[in-house]
Structures are given as C-alpha cells and as structure tokens.
Design a protein around this motif. Sequence first.
Motif, mmCIF file in Angstrom:
data_model
loop_
_atom_site.group_PDB
_atom_site.id
_atom_site.type_symbol
_atom_site.label_atom_id
_atom_site.label_comp_id
_atom_site.label_asym_id
_atom_site.label_seq_id
_atom_site.Cartn_x
_atom_site.Cartn_y
_atom_site.Cartn_z
ATOM 1 N N LYS A 156 4.146 -5.407 4.740
ATOM 2 C CA LYS A 156 2.916 -6.140 4.441
ATOM 3 C C LYS A 156 1.780 -5.636 5.328
ATOM 4 C CE LYS A 156 5.413 -10.373 3.186
ATOM 5 N NZ LYS A 156 5.594 -11.825 3.498
ATOM 6 N N ALA B 233 6.995 -5.221 9.840
ATOM 7 C CA ALA B 233 6.083 -6.162 9.191
ATOM 8 C C ALA B 233 6.480 -6.418 7.750
ATOM 9 C CB ALA B 233 4.662 -5.615 9.249
ATOM 10 N N LEU C 91 -1.658 -3.204 11.830
ATOM 11 C CA LEU C 91 -1.126 -2.003 11.185
ATOM 12 C C LEU C 91 -2.256 -1.102 10.677
ATOM 13 C CD1 LEU C 91 1.941 -3.255 9.093
ATOM 14 C CD2 LEU C 91 1.959 -1.722 11.072
ATOM 15 N N THR D 291 -1.336 -5.572 7.703
ATOM 16 C CA THR D 291 -1.905 -6.489 8.689
ATOM 17 C C THR D 291 -3.045 -5.761 9.398
ATOM 18 O OG1 THR D 291 -0.472 -5.752 10.491
ATOM 19 C CG2 THR D 291 0.374 -7.512 9.064
ATOM 20 N N ALA E 242 6.713 0.117 12.806
ATOM 21 C CA ALA E 242 5.856 -1.070 12.777
ATOM 22 C C ALA E 242 5.690 -1.587 11.345
ATOM 23 C CB ALA E 242 4.493 -0.742 13.370
#
Length: 220
Positions: free
Chosen positions: A94, A91, A99, A96, A87
């Motif tokens: 970055k 992404a 996450l 999020t 995951a």
Amino acid sequence: MKTIFKAAALALTPMTAIALATAPAVAQSKTGIAVANLEQAVGTSTAYTTARTQMNTTYKAQIDAFNARKAAIDADLKAKGTTLQTAITAAGGKPTPALQTQYEQFQQQQQAYQAELQRLGQPIALANAYVEAQITAKLSDALKAAMTKAKVDLVLSPEATVSYQPGVDITAAVVTELNALVPSVGITPPAGWQPNQGGQGAATAPASAPANANQKPQSR
C-alpha cells in the motif's frame, strides 16, 4: 545476278529489324541487390580495432576508475533497492507518504549516479566518438567502391530484409575498402572537438563510457 543480291537483301531486312528491336531489351540488366551491415564494417575495420586496442592503454586509468566507480554504484543501488522493496512488502504494497519519499529519493540517487558516470566516462566516450567519426567519414566512399566492384545497384541493411543468401552480403567488401581508405586513425580528439562536428563525420558519444575499449560501435 542483281536479282539474287536484291532477294538476299530483302531476306535479311526483317532479321536486321528484329535484331535492332530486341537489342535494347538485351542490354538491360536486372538491378543488383546486396546486403551490408555498415555498423559491423566500421567495427571490424583495421583502423577501429587498432584504435580500440590503443585506447585500452592510453585511457587505462580512466577506464579503471570508471569501472571501479560503476561497480560501487551498482552495489549501492542494489542495496537501496532491496531496502525499498522490503519497506514496500512490510507496508503490504500500500502506498504511504513515507514510501513515496523513499522511492523519490531512490530515483534521485539513480539520476545523480548516472550523471556522475557520464562525467567520468566523458574522455573515453569522446575519444571513441572521434575514432568512429574519422572512419565513418569515409564509409560512403567505401560502400560505393564495394558496390561498383560487386556490380551492385542497391544495398539494404540486414534489418530491412526477410531473408538473403550469404553471397549477397558485401560487408566484408566494405571493410576491405575502408581499410584501404582509412588504414589508421587518431584516438586523441583535437582541443574543443565535439561529435557531429563538420568535416569529422557523424558520430554520437555514448551516454556512458564502455567497461572496456573493445566494445563495438553503437548503432547509428
């Protein structure tokens, strides 16, 4: 004749004075220094090795259950870790909110599993601590006896030395004394017994049980 004896006495006087003056220096001895690995001494003592063999039999069901559960936990955490890493990669590295939530859930799962393993391993950890406590209660006496026989005044741990010759290592001598003082120990703690309890020596139960009962004691 008296003059001869008087002369002889005068001649001997300086020698006697010199001998008396140097006697204290001759009597003084260098401090005997040795090295001893006390953890190794406990771990290789007859009482310890015998007790661990007995524990493998007495606590076999608990040990097998612990190892099986730990294997399942390790597999689950590995799978969850792989999913989390996938995951993160997707992404682009970055952060999020999704996450962050996934990461926190992973950490919580790790903590929950650790607590579960501690509960499962508690009977084995407590028995191991009890075994160590009985032996370490006599460790000081064993060390002193080994020092006396080796004519040693100071003992250092291997970690406190830069280098030393094998001849100054008295670990084996400490083991011999331990075997004489503590030929055997029990592996079942009395009801309510806890590590560091007075009269039982100082020992600390490991955070989790060993995969088997043949592992050496933890560093103190």
